[in-house]
Design a protein around this motif. Structure first.
Motif, mmCIF file in Angstrom:
data_model
loop_
_atom_site.group_PDB
_atom_site.id
_atom_site.type_symbol
_atom_site.label_atom_id
_atom_site.label_comp_id
_atom_site.label_asym_id
_atom_site.label_seq_id
_atom_site.Cartn_x
_atom_site.Cartn_y
_atom_site.Cartn_z
ATOM 1 N N LEU A 1 0.821 -1.203 0.000
ATOM 2 C CA LEU A 1 0.000 0.000 0.000
ATOM 3 C C LEU A 1 0.858 1.257 0.000
ATOM 4 O O LEU A 1 0.488 2.263 -0.590
ATOM 5 N N ASP A 2 2.000 1.192 0.655
ATOM 6 C CA ASP A 2 2.830 2.384 0.794
ATOM 7 C C ASP A 2 4.226 2.259 0.197
ATOM 8 O O ASP A 2 5.000 3.202 0.219
ATOM 9 N N SER A 3 4.567 1.091 -0.306
ATOM 10 C CA SER A 3 5.874 0.906 -0.952
ATOM 11 C C SER A 3 5.752 -0.233 -1.950
ATOM 12 O O SER A 3 4.728 -0.890 -2.020
ATOM 13 N N SER A 4 6.789 -0.480 -2.691
ATOM 14 C CA SER A 4 6.765 -1.595 -3.640
ATOM 15 C C SER A 4 6.727 -2.903 -2.874
ATOM 16 O O SER A 4 7.207 -2.997 -1.754
ATOM 17 N N SER A 5 6.150 -3.914 -3.476
ATOM 18 C CA SER A 5 6.056 -5.220 -2.847
ATOM 19 C C SER A 5 6.063 -6.295 -3.910
ATOM 20 O O SER A 5 5.549 -6.102 -5.006
ATOM 21 N N ALA A 6 6.620 -7.450 -3.567
ATOM 22 C CA ALA A 6 6.576 -8.592 -4.482
ATOM 23 C C ALA A 6 5.182 -9.201 -4.518
ATOM 24 O O ALA A 6 4.848 -9.935 -5.437
ATOM 25 N N ASN A 7 4.355 -8.906 -3.521
ATOM 26 C CA ASN A 7 3.006 -9.476 -3.428
ATOM 27 C C ASN A 7 1.968 -8.486 -3.928
ATOM 28 O O ASN A 7 1.188 -7.944 -3.156
ATOM 29 N N ARG A 8 1.987 -8.224 -5.222
ATOM 30 C CA ARG A 8 1.009 -7.310 -5.798
ATOM 31 C C ARG A 8 0.707 -7.727 -7.231
ATOM 32 O O ARG A 8 1.528 -8.357 -7.904
ATOM 33 N N VAL A 9 -0.471 -7.387 -7.661
ATOM 34 C CA VAL A 9 -0.885 -7.601 -9.047
ATOM 35 C C VAL A 9 -1.537 -6.306 -9.491
ATOM 36 O O VAL A 9 -2.446 -5.806 -8.827
ATOM 37 N N MET A 10 -1.069 -5.761 -10.610
ATOM 38 C CA MET A 10 -1.564 -4.465 -11.060
ATOM 39 C C MET A 10 -1.908 -4.475 -12.547
ATOM 40 O O MET A 10 -1.266 -5.158 -13.336
ATOM 41 N N GLY A 11 -2.909 -3.656 -12.880
ATOM 42 C CA GLY A 11 -3.162 -3.364 -14.270
ATOM 43 C C GLY A 11 -2.080 -2.431 -14.781
ATOM 44 O O GLY A 11 -1.569 -1.592 -14.044
ATOM 45 N N HIS A 12 -1.693 -2.585 -16.031
ATOM 46 C CA HIS A 12 -0.583 -1.847 -16.627
ATOM 47 C C HIS A 12 -1.074 -0.531 -17.231
ATOM 48 O O HIS A 12 -1.947 -0.522 -18.094
ATOM 49 N N GLU A 13 -0.494 0.583 -16.793
ATOM 50 C CA GLU A 13 -0.863 1.901 -17.290
ATOM 51 C C GLU A 13 -0.819 1.952 -18.815
ATOM 52 O O GLU A 13 0.121 1.472 -19.441
ATOM 53 N N ASN A 14 -1.861 2.535 -19.424
ATOM 54 C CA ASN A 14 -1.984 2.696 -20.882
ATOM 55 C C ASN A 14 -1.923 1.369 -21.631
ATOM 56 O O ASN A 14 -1.469 1.316 -22.772
ATOM 57 N N ASN A 15 -2.381 0.300 -20.987
ATOM 58 C CA ASN A 15 -2.324 -1.036 -21.561
ATOM 59 C C ASN A 15 -3.587 -1.773 -21.114
ATOM 60 O O ASN A 15 -4.185 -1.424 -20.112
ATOM 61 N N ALA A 16 -3.962 -2.827 -21.831
ATOM 62 C CA ALA A 16 -5.146 -3.603 -21.468
ATOM 63 C C ALA A 16 -4.836 -4.731 -20.503
ATOM 64 O O ALA A 16 -5.740 -5.410 -20.023
ATOM 65 N N GLY A 17 -3.564 -4.945 -20.206
ATOM 66 C CA GLY A 17 -3.192 -6.136 -19.462
ATOM 67 C C GLY A 17 -2.595 -5.889 -18.097
ATOM 68 O O GLY A 17 -2.526 -4.773 -17.592
ATOM 69 N N ILE A 18 -2.138 -6.988 -17.527
ATOM 70 C CA ILE A 18 -1.473 -6.970 -16.227
ATOM 71 C C ILE A 18 -0.039 -6.500 -16.422
ATOM 72 O O ILE A 18 0.621 -6.866 -17.391
ATOM 73 N N PHE A 19 0.434 -5.679 -15.490
ATOM 74 C CA PHE A 19 1.840 -5.299 -15.465
ATOM 75 C C PHE A 19 2.595 -6.547 -15.029
ATOM 76 O O PHE A 19 2.670 -6.853 -13.846
ATOM 77 N N THR A 20 3.096 -7.309 -15.999
ATOM 78 C CA THR A 20 3.646 -8.635 -15.697
ATOM 79 C C THR A 20 4.837 -8.597 -14.753
ATOM 80 O O THR A 20 5.086 -9.570 -14.045
ATOM 81 N N ALA A 21 5.551 -7.480 -14.690
ATOM 82 C CA ALA A 21 6.659 -7.377 -13.736
ATOM 83 C C ALA A 21 6.152 -7.398 -12.298
ATOM 84 O O ALA A 21 6.910 -7.689 -11.380
ATOM 85 N N SER A 22 4.861 -7.123 -12.086
ATOM 86 C CA SER A 22 4.296 -7.146 -10.738
ATOM 87 C C SER A 22 3.693 -8.501 -10.392
ATOM 88 O O SER A 22 3.275 -8.717 -9.262
ATOM 89 N N LEU A 23 3.636 -9.406 -11.338
ATOM 90 C CA LEU A 23 3.013 -10.710 -11.115
ATOM 91 C C LEU A 23 4.026 -11.653 -10.471
ATOM 92 O O LEU A 23 5.036 -11.995 -11.075
ATOM 93 N N PRO A 24 3.789 -12.073 -9.223
ATOM 94 C CA PRO A 24 4.740 -12.968 -8.556
ATOM 95 C C PRO A 24 4.891 -14.293 -9.315
ATOM 96 O O PRO A 24 3.946 -14.753 -9.960
ATOM 97 N N PRO A 25 6.042 -14.935 -9.230
ATOM 98 C CA PRO A 25 6.244 -16.230 -9.891
ATOM 99 C C PRO A 25 5.214 -17.256 -9.410
ATOM 100 O O PRO A 25 4.857 -17.292 -8.233
ATOM 101 N N GLY A 26 4.710 -18.050 -10.336
ATOM 102 C CA GLY A 26 3.747 -19.090 -9.989
ATOM 103 C C GLY A 26 2.322 -18.610 -9.826
ATOM 104 O O GLY A 26 1.447 -19.367 -9.427
ATOM 105 N N MET A 27 2.065 -17.339 -10.147
ATOM 106 C CA MET A 27 0.723 -16.790 -10.009
ATOM 107 C C MET A 27 0.097 -16.628 -11.385
ATOM 108 O O MET A 27 0.763 -16.205 -12.332
#
Length: 166
Positions: free
Chosen positions: A62-88
């Motif tokens: 909520l207040d800093s970067s975290s490995a446990n997050r999933v986000m929509g990618h700005e100006n894109n229709a998809g998930i920001f894959t760099a935020s997708l933890p391995p195995g998720m």
């Protein structure tokens, strides 16, 4: 509770087109393997995320970067894959794993992880920024154990039927 046309006028947590403070947030991180959420992005018709929009994160996210997050990618229709933890993986309406989410009318979003992950917020801001989910969050189910295919199907069917999702 408020609602929005995209939620069919039914009760929902709604942040129609602006950032919120914390989304739907627990007091502490919960270790989960599967999360199902009935939600829509904005009016359900947008083809790109306006900003990096948070689907899930742990409290630290909520207040800093975290490995446990999933986000929509700005100006894109998809998930920001760099935020997708391995195995998720992320699934919409009972379909196969996808990284493309938009447009997203009222839908069943299913996040599945090979190992437990920390979850404290659905839709909360991320990294202290205005990255909160924009749109209704109607119902959330979370499981600490992995579900078999029949269990996943039951949850998706329950949510689709309950919210009139075709």
């Amino acid at each position: 509770m408020a609602s929005a046309p995209v939620a069919g006028g039914r009760p929902a947590l709604v942040w129609p087109d602006a950032a919120n403070a914390r989304g739907l947030t627990l007091a502490s991180d919960a270790l989960v393997r599967e999360v199902f959420a009935v939600m829509a992005y904005a009016d359900g018709a947008r083809s790109a995320f306006d900003t990096y929009n948070t689907l899930t994160t742990d409290l630290a996210g909520l207040d800093s970067s975290s490995a446990n997050r999933v986000m929509g990618h700005e100006n894109n229709a998809g998930i920001f894959t760099a935020s997708l933890p391995p195995g998720m993986t992320v699934h919409l309406n009972g379909g196969g794993a996808t990284t493309s989410l938009l447009p997203m009318p009222l839908s069943v979003l299913h996040i599945k992880s090979a190992s437990p992950f920390a979850l404290a917020s659905i839709g909360g801001r991320n990294n202290g920024s205005s990255r909160a989910w924009r749109g209704p969050v109607c119902e959330v189910l979370a499981y600490t154990d992995a579900l078999d295919a029949a269990g996943v199907s039951r949850n998706v069917s329950y949510l689709k039927d309950g919210w009139g999702i075709g």
